[in-house]
Design a protein around this motif. Structure first.
Motif, PDB file in Angstrom:
ATOM      1  N   ALA A 124       0.826  -1.205   0.000  1.00 22.24           N
ATOM      2  CA  ALA A 124       0.000   0.000   0.000  1.00 22.24           C
ATOM      3  C   ALA A 124       0.858   1.251   0.000  1.00 22.24           C
ATOM      4  N   GLU A 125       1.921   1.234   0.844  1.00 26.34           N
ATOM      5  CA  GLU A 125       2.825   2.379   0.893  1.00 26.34           C
ATOM      6  C   GLU A 125       3.490   2.622  -0.463  1.00 26.34           C
ATOM      7  N   GLY A 126       3.944   1.513  -1.104  1.00 23.48           N
ATOM      8  CA  GLY A 126       4.594   1.633  -2.416  1.00 23.48           C
ATOM      9  C   GLY A 126       3.661   2.238  -3.448  1.00 23.48           C
ATOM     10  N   MET A 127       2.392   1.777  -3.418  1.00 20.50           N
ATOM     11  CA  MET A 127       1.431   2.298  -4.382  1.00 20.50           C
ATOM     12  C   MET A 127       1.117   3.757  -4.099  1.00 20.50           C
ATOM     13  N   GLU A 128       1.039   4.115  -2.812  1.00 20.86           N
ATOM     14  CA  GLU A 128       0.796   5.515  -2.450  1.00 20.86           C
ATOM     15  C   GLU A 128       1.926   6.407  -2.951  1.00 20.86           C
ATOM     16  N   ILE A 129       3.183   5.951  -2.742  1.00 19.23           N
ATOM     17  CA  ILE A 129       4.346   6.732  -3.190  1.00 19.23           C
ATOM     18  C   ILE A 129       4.314   6.904  -4.706  1.00 19.23           C
ATOM     19  N   ALA A 130       4.044   5.797  -5.419  1.00 25.36           N
ATOM     20  CA  ALA A 130       3.994   5.864  -6.884  1.00 25.36           C
ATOM     21  C   ALA A 130       2.893   6.805  -7.340  1.00 25.36           C
ATOM     22  N   THR A 131       1.719   6.719  -6.663  1.00 24.39           N
ATOM     23  CA  THR A 131       0.599   7.585  -7.031  1.00 24.39           C
ATOM     24  C   THR A 131       0.938   9.044  -6.796  1.00 24.39           C
ATOM     25  N   GLU A 132       1.590   9.318  -5.667  1.00 28.69           N
ATOM     26  CA  GLU A 132       1.990  10.690  -5.361  1.00 28.69           C
ATOM     27  C   GLU A 132       2.922  11.242  -6.432  1.00 28.69           C
ATOM     28  N   LYS A 133       3.899  10.416  -6.864  1.00 33.22           N
ATOM     29  CA  LYS A 133       4.839  10.856  -7.898  1.00 33.22           C
ATOM     30  C   LYS A 133       4.119  11.148  -9.201  1.00 33.22           C
ATOM     31  N   GLU A 134       3.203  10.227  -9.587  1.00 31.95           N
ATOM     32  CA  GLU A 134       2.473  10.421 -10.824  1.00 31.95           C
ATOM     33  C   GLU A 134       1.616  11.673 -10.762  1.00 31.95           C
ATOM     34  N   THR A 135       0.943  11.883  -9.619  1.00 28.52           N
ATOM     35  CA  THR A 135       0.095  13.061  -9.457  1.00 28.52           C
ATOM     36  C   THR A 135       0.914  14.331  -9.562  1.00 28.52           C
ATOM     37  N   THR A 136       2.080  14.351  -8.936  1.00 23.52           N
ATOM     38  CA  THR A 136       2.948  15.522  -8.994  1.00 23.52           C
ATOM     39  C   THR A 136       3.383  15.816 -10.423  1.00 23.52           C
ATOM     40  N   ALA A 137       3.690  14.776 -11.200  1.00 26.77           N
ATOM     41  CA  ALA A 137       4.163  14.976 -12.567  1.00 26.77           C
ATOM     42  C   ALA A 137       3.061  15.490 -13.470  1.00 26.77           C
ATOM     43  N   VAL A 138       1.806  15.024 -13.267  1.00 26.74           N
ATOM     44  CA  VAL A 138       0.710  15.384 -14.167  1.00 26.74           C
ATOM     45  C   VAL A 138       0.078  16.710 -13.781  1.00 26.74           C
ATOM     46  N   THR A 139      -0.112  16.949 -12.495  1.00 29.09           N
ATOM     47  CA  THR A 139      -0.791  18.168 -12.067  1.00 29.09           C
ATOM     48  C   THR A 139       0.082  18.978 -11.106  1.00 29.09           C
ATOM     49  N   PRO A 140       1.062  19.722 -11.619  1.00 27.58           N
ATOM     50  CA  PRO A 140       1.863  20.580 -10.755  1.00 27.58           C
ATOM     51  C   PRO A 140       1.040  21.749 -10.239  1.00 27.58           C
ATOM     52  N   ALA A 141       1.589  22.475  -9.277  1.00 30.21           N
ATOM     53  CA  ALA A 141       0.862  23.574  -8.642  1.00 30.21           C
ATOM     54  C   ALA A 141       0.553  24.677  -9.646  1.00 30.21           C
ATOM     55  N   VAL A 191      -1.063  27.128 -15.437  1.00 34.10           N
ATOM     56  CA  VAL A 191      -1.937  28.263 -15.139  1.00 34.10           C
ATOM     57  C   VAL A 191      -3.390  27.842 -15.258  1.00 34.10           C
ATOM     58  N   ASP A 192      -4.222  28.507 -14.479  1.00 31.60           N
ATOM     59  CA  ASP A 192      -5.668  28.316 -14.562  1.00 31.60           C
ATOM     60  C   ASP A 192      -6.237  29.598 -15.159  1.00 31.60           C
ATOM     61  N   THR A 193      -6.853  29.508 -16.324  1.00 27.80           N
ATOM     62  CA  THR A 193      -7.266  30.697 -17.050  1.00 27.80           C
ATOM     63  C   THR A 193      -8.602  30.437 -17.754  1.00 27.80           C
ATOM     64  N   TYR A 194      -9.081  31.426 -18.518  1.00 27.40           N
ATOM     65  CA  TYR A 194     -10.396  31.323 -19.153  1.00 27.40           C
ATOM     66  C   TYR A 194     -10.312  31.751 -20.613  1.00 27.40           C
ATOM     67  N   VAL A 195     -10.947  30.995 -21.478  1.00 25.62           N
ATOM     68  CA  VAL A 195     -10.928  31.290 -22.914  1.00 25.62           C
ATOM     69  C   VAL A 195     -11.658  32.609 -23.181  1.00 25.62           C
ATOM     70  N   GLN A 196     -11.014  33.506 -23.957  1.00 25.29           N
ATOM     71  CA  GLN A 196     -11.652  34.752 -24.371  1.00 25.29           C
ATOM     72  C   GLN A 196     -11.978  34.723 -25.865  1.00 25.29           C
ATOM     73  N   ASN A 197     -11.088  34.110 -26.642  1.00 25.77           N
ATOM     74  CA  ASN A 197     -11.305  33.989 -28.085  1.00 25.77           C
ATOM     75  C   ASN A 197     -10.385  32.907 -28.642  1.00 25.77           C
ATOM     76  N   LYS A 198     -10.823  32.271 -29.734  1.00 27.32           N
ATOM     77  CA  LYS A 198     -10.026  31.210 -30.360  1.00 27.32           C
ATOM     78  C   LYS A 198      -9.500  31.720 -31.695  1.00 27.32           C
ATOM     79  N   GLN A 199      -8.167  31.652 -31.868  1.00 26.84           N
ATOM     80  CA  GLN A 199      -7.573  32.146 -33.115  1.00 26.84           C
ATOM     81  C   GLN A 199      -7.720  31.140 -34.244  1.00 26.84           C
ATOM     82  N   SER A 200      -7.352  29.882 -33.996  1.00 24.19           N
ATOM     83  CA  SER A 200      -7.401  28.901 -35.085  1.00 24.19           C
ATOM     84  C   SER A 200      -7.258  27.482 -34.546  1.00 24.19           C
ATOM     85  N   TRP A 201      -7.709  26.529 -35.377  1.00 19.71           N
ATOM     86  CA  TRP A 201      -7.507  25.097 -35.118  1.00 19.71           C
ATOM     87  C   TRP A 201      -7.144  24.447 -36.447  1.00 19.71           C
ATOM     88  N   TYR A 202      -6.122  23.583 -36.437  1.00 24.64           N
ATOM     89  CA  TYR A 202      -5.757  22.860 -37.652  1.00 24.64           C
ATOM     90  C   TYR A 202      -5.205  21.499 -37.260  1.00 24.64           C
TER      91      TYR A 202
END
Length: 484
Positions: free
Chosen positions: A189-206, A224-235
Motif C-alpha cells: 500500500a505504501e509503495g502504491m501511495e508513493i507511486a501515485t503521489e509521484k504520478e500526481t505531482t508529474a501530471v498536475t503541478p501547482a 496556469v488556470d485561465t479562461y478562454v476569451q477567443n479562439k484564433q485557429s484550429w488545424y
C-alpha cells in the motif's frame, strides 16, 4: 636764273612731300586696329562658345556623375531595405522551423522520460506486489507442510495431549503469518501511495499566479488556470489537432500557442470557459506565450474579461507591456495614410507592405496625440467575411474610430483588432457583445438544465415502468396461487 635754279629743287621736295602723303602709313595702323578688334571679337565669341560648350559638357558630366551616385545610393538603400526584409522573413521562417523541431524533440524527450518514470514506478509496485504474493504463497505452503508433519507426529499420541501441545505452537505460527501478511499489505500500500503521489505531482503541478508566471524563466515548465476569451485557429498536423487561443483571468492574460487538442474539445471552448494548462513559457519577438503544452483540463468556471482602455498607455511602452495579451480598447484614434506597393496613400494594406490581397492580414495606421501606431486584423482570428475585416476595408484616411482587440506583441505592441466602430460607439458594441455572451451562456445553462430534467424524467418513467411491470407480474402469480 634764280627761278631755274630753284624750280628743280622745289619739285623734288613737293614730289617727296606728295609721295610722302600718298604713302599709306595710316592704312596698316587701321588695319591692325581692325584686326585687333576682329581678333578680340573673335576671341570673345570663341571664349563664349568654348565656355558654353564647356558648361554643357560639365553639366552633362555632372548630371551623369550625380545620376550614377544617386543610382548607387538608391541601390544601396534598396539593398539594405531588401536585406532587412529578407532577414526578418528568414528569421521568422527559421524561428518557426526551429520551434517545430524543438517541439518534436521535446515531445520525444518527454515521452521517453514519462515512459521511464512509468516503468520505474510500475516495476517498483510490481516488485512489492510480487514479493507480497510470494510471501503469502510460501507461508501457505509452509503452513500446509507443517500441518501435515504435525498431524503425523501427533497421531501416535492421545488426542488430548496432542491438542494441548499443538495449540501453542500453532497459535504462534498463525500470529507470525498474520503479522507477515499485514506487513506485506502495508508495504504494498505504501509503495502504491508513493507511486501515485509521484504520478500526481508529474501530471498536475501547482497552479501559478500571473506574477509567478511572469517571473519564471523562458523554457520553464508552467501551469496556469485561465479562461478562454477567443479562439484564433484550429488545424490538424499529422493527425494531431493544434489550436492557438487567447485566454485571461482576473490577474492577467496568456496566449496559448499550438496547444494539442482534439476538434471535439476545441468546439467545447466557448468564451468564458475555464481551462487549466501545463506547458512551457516561451518568447517570440517580444511576445510572451505558453507553448509545448503537455496537458489541459476543461473546468466548470466562467469568466469573461471586460476591455481595458489603454489609449493613454500607447506612449509608454513599458506600462503598456504589463497588459500583454489582455482584452483592451482604444478610443478616439485617427486613421492615417499607409504607403501601398505603388507608393500611393491608402487607409489600409493587405499584408504589412501592401503585397497581399483580400483574405490576407490587414494592416492600418492610426494616430493619437501626434504619434502613429500600426494595428492588425488577424485573418486567422477574423477572416475576410467578418464584420471587422469589412469595416477596415471601408476606412478612409482621417476617420476617427474606436477599437477593441487583444494586445498581442511583435517587436512592440501589435494589437489584433476584433471590432472597429466610429468614435463613441465602441462602448455600446462592447456592451452588446457582453450581453450576447451572457445570453449564450444562460441559454447553454438552460439547455443543460432541460436535458438533465428530461433525463431525470426518462429515468423516473423507466423506473416507474419497471415497478408497474413487477406489480403486473405479481398480480397473476398471486391470483394463481390463490386459486390453487
Amino acid at each position: 636764273m634764280l627761278l631755274r635754279k630753284l624750280q628743280p629743287r622745289l619739285r623734288p621736295r613737293k614730289q617727296r612731300k606728295r609721295r610722302q602723303r600718298r604713302q599709306p602709313r595710316l592704312r596698316p595702323r587701321k588695319q591692325r586696329k581692325r584686326r585687333a578688334k576682329t581678333e578680340k571679337a573673335t576671341e570673345a565669341k570663341t571664349e563664349k562658345a568654348t565656355e558654353a560648350k564647356t558648361e554643357k559638357a560639365t553639366e552633362a558630366k555632372t548630371e551623369k556623375a550625380t545620376e550614377a551616385k544617386t543610382e548607387k545610393a538608391t541601390e544601396a538603400v534598396t539593398e539594405k531595405a531588401t536585406e532587412a526584409k529578407t532577414e526578418k522573413a528568414t528569421e521568422a521562417v527559421t524561428e518557426k522551423a526551429t520551434e517545430a523541431k524543438t517541439e518534436k524533440a521535446t515531445e520525444a524527450k518527454t515521452e521517453k522520460a514519462t515512459e521511464a518514470k512509468t516503468e520505474k514506478a510500475t516495476e517498483a509496485v510490481t516488485e512489492k506486489s510480487t514479493e507480497a504474493k510470494t510471501e503469502k504463497a510460501t507461508e501457505a505452503v509452509t503452513e500446509k507442510a507443517t500441518e501435515a508433519k504435525t498431524e503425523k507426529a501427533t497421531e501416535a499420541v492421545t488426542e488430548k495431549a496432542t491438542e494441548a501441545k499443538t495449540e501453542k505452537p500453532t497459535e504462534a505460527v498463525t500470529e507470525k503469518a498474520a503479522q507477515t501478511e499485514e506487513a506485506a499489505t502495508e508495504s504494498t500500500a505504501e509503495g502504491m501511495e508513493i507511486a501515485t503521489e509521484k504520478e500526481t505531482t508529474a501530471v498536475t503541478p501547482a497552479v501559478m499566479t500571473y506574477d509567478e508566471f511572469m517571473a519564471a524563466a523562458v523554457d520553464d515548465e508552467v501551469t496556469v488556470d485561465t479562461y478562454v476569451q477567443n479562439k484564433q485557429s484550429w488545424y490538424e498536423d499529422k493527425g494531431k489537432g493544434m489550436a492557438s487561443i487567447y485566454t485571461q483571468n482576473e490577474e492577467g492574460a496568456y496566449f496559448l500557442y499550438n496547444m494539442p487538442i482534439s476538434e471535439e474539445d476545441y468546439n467545447k471552448l466557448e468564451a468564458g470557459t475555464e481551462i487549466t494548462v501545463t506547458g512551457y513559457k516561451a518568447e517570440w519577438s517580444g511576445e510572451i506565450e505558453i507553448s509545448d503544452i503537455e496537458s489541459y483540463e476543461i473546468g466548470e468556471g466562467t469568466y469573461i474579461a471586460k476591455p481595458l482602455d489603454v489609449t493613454d498607455l500607447l506612449s509608454d511602452e513599458d506600462k503598456l507591456e504589463e497588459h500583454m495579451n489582455q482584452y483592451v480598447s482604444f478610443t478616439g484614434m485617427t486613421v492615417e495614410a499607409s504607403g501601398d506597393a505603388d507608393g500611393k496613400d491608402a487607409a489600409f494594406l493587405y499584408n504589412y507592405d501592401g503585397s497581399g490581397s483580400e483574405g490576407d492580414d490587414l494592416y492600418f495606421n492610426v494616430s493619437k496625440d501626434g504619434a502613429t501606431y500600426t494595428f492588425t486584423v488577424e485573418s486567422y482570428l477574423t477572416d475576410k467575411d467578418s464584420d471587422v475585416y469589412k469595416a477596415v476595408e471601408n476606412l478612409k484616411i482621417g476617420d476617427v474610430i474606436d477599437m477593441t482587440g487583444y494586445l498581442y506583441w511583435y517587436e512592440g505592441a501589435n494589437p489584433h483588432i476584433i471590432t472597429v466602430t466610429p468614435s463613441g460607439t465602441a462602448e455600446a458594441a462592447t456592451e452588446d457583445k457582453e450581453e450576447t455572451a451572457l445570453a449564450e451562456a444562460d441559454a447553454g445553462s438552460e439547455a443543460e438544465t432541460k436535458e438533465t430534467e428530461t433525463e431525470t424524467k426518462e429515468t423516473e418513467t423507466k423506473e416507474n415502468g419497471k415497478k408497474t411491470d413487477k406489480k403486473a407480474n405479481k398480480v397473476p402469480v398471486k391470483g394463481t396461487s390463490t386459486k390453487n
